[in-house]
Scaffold this motif. Structure first.
Motif, PDB file in Angstrom:
ATOM      1  N   VAL A   1       1.062 -10.084   3.742  1.00 16.30           N
ATOM      2  CA  VAL A   1       0.318  -8.819   3.804  1.00 16.30           C
ATOM      3  C   VAL A   1       0.797  -8.078   5.052  1.00 16.30           C
ATOM      4  O   VAL A   1       1.153  -8.709   6.052  1.00 16.30           O
TER       5      VAL A   1
ATOM      6  N   SER B   1      -0.228  -3.972  -5.837  1.00 23.43           N
ATOM      7  CA  SER B   1      -0.782  -2.795  -5.191  1.00 23.43           C
ATOM      8  C   SER B   1      -2.098  -2.422  -5.849  1.00 23.43           C
ATOM      9  O   SER B   1      -2.287  -2.639  -7.047  1.00 23.43           O
TER      10      SER B   1
ATOM     11  N   LYS C   1       0.845  -1.197   0.000  1.00 20.75           N
ATOM     12  CA  LYS C   1       0.000   0.000   0.000  1.00 20.75           C
ATOM     13  C   LYS C   1       0.878   1.243   0.000  1.00 20.75           C
ATOM     14  O   LYS C   1       1.863   1.315   0.736  1.00 20.75           O
TER      15      LYS C   1
ATOM     16  N   ASN D   1      -6.200  -2.706   9.969  1.00 19.90           N
ATOM     17  CA  ASN D   1      -5.801  -4.051  10.405  1.00 19.90           C
ATOM     18  C   ASN D   1      -6.862  -5.082  10.010  1.00 19.90           C
ATOM     19  O   ASN D   1      -7.402  -5.791  10.863  1.00 19.90           O
TER      20      ASN D   1
HETATM   21  N1  LIG Z   1      -4.680  -0.462  -1.645  1.00 21.58           N
HETATM   22  C1  LIG Z   1      -3.918  -1.497  -1.258  1.00 21.58           C
HETATM   23  N2  LIG Z   1      -3.104  -2.119  -2.150  1.00 21.58           N
HETATM   24  C2  LIG Z   1      -2.342  -3.177  -1.789  1.00 21.58           C
HETATM   25  N3  LIG Z   1      -2.318  -3.661  -0.540  1.00 21.58           N
HETATM   26  C3  LIG Z   1      -3.104  -3.087   0.376  1.00 21.58           C
HETATM   27  C4  LIG Z   1      -3.943  -1.984   0.080  1.00 21.58           C
HETATM   28  N4  LIG Z   1      -4.594  -1.650   1.200  1.00 21.58           N
HETATM   29  C5  LIG Z   1      -4.172  -2.490   2.170  1.00 21.58           C
HETATM   30  N5  LIG Z   1      -3.278  -3.364   1.680  1.00 21.58           N
HETATM   31  C6  LIG Z   1      -2.552  -4.418   2.411  1.00 21.58           C
HETATM   32  O1  LIG Z   1      -3.216  -4.712   3.611  1.00 21.58           O
HETATM   33  C7  LIG Z   1      -2.404  -4.392   4.742  1.00 21.58           C
HETATM   34  C8  LIG Z   1      -3.271  -3.970   5.893  1.00 21.58           C
HETATM   35  O2  LIG Z   1      -4.022  -2.831   5.551  1.00 21.58           O
HETATM   36  P1  LIG Z   1      -5.309  -2.366   6.383  1.00 21.58           P
HETATM   37  O3  LIG Z   1      -6.197  -3.563   6.505  1.00 21.58           O
HETATM   38  O4  LIG Z   1      -5.919  -1.284   5.556  1.00 21.58           O
HETATM   39  O5  LIG Z   1      -4.802  -1.880   7.703  1.00 21.58           O
HETATM   40  C9  LIG Z   1      -1.391  -3.391   4.215  1.00 21.58           C
HETATM   41  O6  LIG Z   1      -0.195  -3.432   4.973  1.00 21.58           O
HETATM   42  C10 LIG Z   1      -1.173  -3.911   2.783  1.00 21.58           C
HETATM   43  O7  LIG Z   1      -0.282  -5.022   2.776  1.00 21.58           O
END
Ligand SMILES: Nc1ncnc2c1ncn2[C@@H]1O[C@H](COP(=O)(O)O)[C@@H](O)[C@H]1O
Ligand SMILES: Cc1cc2nc3c(=O)[nH]c(=O)nc-3n(C[C@H](O)[C@H](O)[C@H](O)COP(=O)(O)OP(=O)(O)OC[C@H]3O[C@@H](n4cnc5c(N)ncnc54)[C@H](O)[C@@H]3O)c2cc1C
Lengths: 249, 311
Positions: free
Chosen positions: A115, A62, A8, A125
């Motif tokens: 991830v 991504s 991300k 998270n």
């Molecule tokens: N737009 C995105 N593109 C790629 N990976 C993502 C994206 N959003 C979240 N992730 C992956 O999900 C993890 C956790 O994100 P979150 O659940 O938003 O806290 C990040 O560290 C990334 O590895």
């Protein structure tokens, strides 16, 4: 086996973000953007698995606007073999991201998908766990140690009471915690090399994924600021203040 | 519609985090049920019946629930969730592990770490390490929520008289097996619910030096915490980390010793009632949030503070 890592693009962790005066979000124009730190750890872990001979190919994915290409190039410069951008200008929430990553996983059939545990912008998270749900794969969140052997992954997880170790079947989703490894730095020759590595672009439409946000942000405000207090002269003064002014001891 | 709260428990009793989550559920409004998932956790189920405001306890007892493996617990929650408008869990490591898995299976966009309830579909949650507060409205039929426990005052653990209903757990997923646990043992109060927290940072210089903080924590009946830098350096166990990506605490008194005050650390403790900082650098950012700052060498000052407390 193949490893996928999700990347991300986020506001750099050193930037002190400012809430926009109209309350619609935080100021992201002209601020430094970087790879989410937990994703740097994810890339590093995949590279180490490749260097150990466990993994044969590392693919970075991504989801987001065109600018994410830059972040993917960083992943390639770190050593990923190729990259995939799922390009969209729509605001992406974790459920939508996990659906996109699931669609990519269907195409790529990795044995391991690493991830980040948490994006430092939305602090959700969620994405790794959701991806595990949608693929029906096992999950090991908050990993601080990963060993792959005999078609299984043994993962030590950072949990509230200390550490917990589980053994999970492959394919698996792993989410990274801070102590999993110390990511390497990008070197200039590798930045040059990365320019030649393949970077493919897909779209949510082509993957058949509806990414419409489910959460509507009604407003974003700055939290009430704490006032700095006073310096006290010595230990005696501190204890006196805590006893007689703050009355907390 | 009713709300389902996923209990955090230790088999014998209910954790404080559950009581804060019930408080969040009560703010939303509706009948509150609590799920106790585990193995040989009848004590916890009994304790859950006494939580104020809870009308029913769902008790799922099965070996495959014993270690709270995400695959098995999420499947259980998904099976139950259809009868509920909201499913809530505390944002503990268990809650964070299981709830998004359940949410995705319900096609629901989880709302993480709410700190306030505006209405049954609108919640406030911190983003960017707590540097901004977002008010978000969910359009999902079943709202899946994790609760930042510092945002809600615990309801009483006593006074309720809920009925217990046994529920059947889905079969073991076979995807994951529990190998072992390394528990950092401590006689001290739990970090996230302690009234006083004493935290050390990189300035401590070694794990050995943390012994210096023990008389202080003993004297105050405090839990002990740390910055990421102190954990990364191996001075103290991982579960002591306070901050954006560690534990969130809001005690009556937080004492930061040899901690500079990076935003990621502040994110985990800036809602403490009173903050004390001990640091030799008078420019350290921690002093911008500290109610009382003591500038100087911690190796001299900490023993002096203990001495004063003993007077
Ligand atoms: N737009 C995105 N593109 C790629 N990976 C993502 C994206 N959003 C979240 N992730 C992956 O999900 C993890 C956790 O994100 P979150 O659940 O938003 O806290 C990040 O560290 C990334 O590895
Ligand atoms: C993705 C990510 C997530 C993170 N998550 C967290 C998190 O959850 N929690 C967290 O804490 N950090 C987190 N960090 C790290 C954070 O950015 C800081 O690096 C960290 O908090 C610094 O720890 P520290 O204050 O102990 O160390 P330093 O910043 O090195 O500060 C040490 C302090 O000790 C003082 N000192 C040294 N010797 C003495 C002495 N003898 N007497 C008195 N004072 C002394 C110094 O003046 C200095 O202010 C995260 C970073 C990233 C990138």
């Amino acid at each position: 086996m193949k490893a996928l890592v999700s990347i991300k693009r986020v506001v750099d962790y050193n930037v002190k973000v400012r809430v926009k005066s109209d309350g619609t979000g935080v100021e992201t124009a002209n601020v430094k953007m970087s790879m989410n730190p937990f994703d740097e750890i994810a890339v590093e872990e995949a590279l180490r698995l490749r260097e150990a001979g466990t993994v044969t190919e590392v693919v970075a994915v991504s989801c987001g606007p065109l600018a994410c290409q830059e972040t993917l190039r960083t992943a390639l410069a770190l050593g990923a073999d190729r990259a995939i951008l799922v390009q969209t200008d729509e605001e992406l929430q974790p459920l939508a991201v996990s659906k996109l990553l699931k669609a990519v996983a269907d195409k790529e059939a990795p044995q391991i998908f690493i991830v980040g545990k948490q994006a430092i912008d939305d602090d959700s998270n969620q994405t790794g766990q959701m991806l595990a749900a949608l693929t029906g794969w096992s999950q090991a969140t908050f990993a601080s140690k990963l060993k792959i052997a005999d078609g299984k992954a043994e993962v030590t997880r950072e949990v509230d009471g200390g550490l917990a170790t589980i053994r999970i079947s492959l394919p698996a989703i792993i989410t990274t915690d801070l102590r999993l490894n110390e990511p390497r730095y990008v070197t200039l020759p590798n930045i040059m090399k990365a320019k030649k590595k393949p970077l493919d672009t897909l779209t949510p439409e082509a993957l058949g994924v509806d990414v419409k946000p489910r959460l509507k942000t009604l407003k974003v405000v700055e939290p009430s600021k704490r006032k700095a207090g006073a310096k006290v002269a010595d230990a005696a003064a501190l204890v006196d203040k805590l006893r007689n002014e703050a009355k907390v001891i | 519609m009713a709300l389902l709260v996923i209990a955090e428990h230790d088999g014998a009793g209910i954790k404080q985090a559950t009581l804060c989550t019930v408080a969040a559920a009560a703010k939303i409004g509706g009948e509150i049920h609590v799920l106790v998932a585990g193995h040989n956790a009848a004590g916890a189920a009994q304790a859950a019946t006494r939580i104020a405001g809870v009308s029913k306890v769902l008790h799922a007892d099965a070996p495959q629930l014993g270690e709270f493996l995400a695959e098995n617990v999420a499947a259980l929650i998904v099976g139950l969730a259809k009868s509920y408008s909201h499913v809530l869990a505390p944002a503990t490591s268990n809650g964070k592990d299981v709830m998004p898995r359940a949410a995705a299976l319900l096609d629901s966009q989880q709302i993480s770490e709410i700190v306030s309830v505006e209405s049954p579909d609108t919640f406030v949650r911190p983003i960017y390490a707590g540097n901004a507060l977002a008010t978000v409205q969910s359009s999902d039929a079943i709202k899946v929520i994790t609760v930042r426990t510092t945002g809600f005052d615990a309801v009483s653990a006593e006074g309720g008289s809920a009925v217990i209903e046994s529920v059947v757990a889905p079969a073991d997923s076979g995807l994951s097996t529990f190998v072992g646990r390394e528990v950092s043992k401590s006689e001290r109060p739990e970090l996230t619910s302690a009234r006083i927290v004493v935290s050390g940072g990189r300035g401590m210089g070694s794990g050995e030096a943390f012994k210096l903080l023990e008389p202080l924590a003993d004297k105050l009946g405090a839990a002990m915490g740390a910055s990421r830098a102190a954990v990364d350096a191996g001075y103290v166990p991982n579960d002591w980390q306070v901050g954006q990506t560690g534990k969130i605490v809001a005690p009556d008194l937080y004492i930061a010793i040899g901690i500079s005050g990076a935003i990621q650390h502040l994110a985990g403790m800036k809602d403490s009632k009173v903050i004390v900082a001990i640091n030799k650098d008078e420019e350290a950012p921690i002093f911008q949030v500290a109610d009382y700052g003591l500038v100087g060498d911690l190796f001299q000052l900490v023993p002096q503070v203990v001495e004063e407390l003993n007077k």
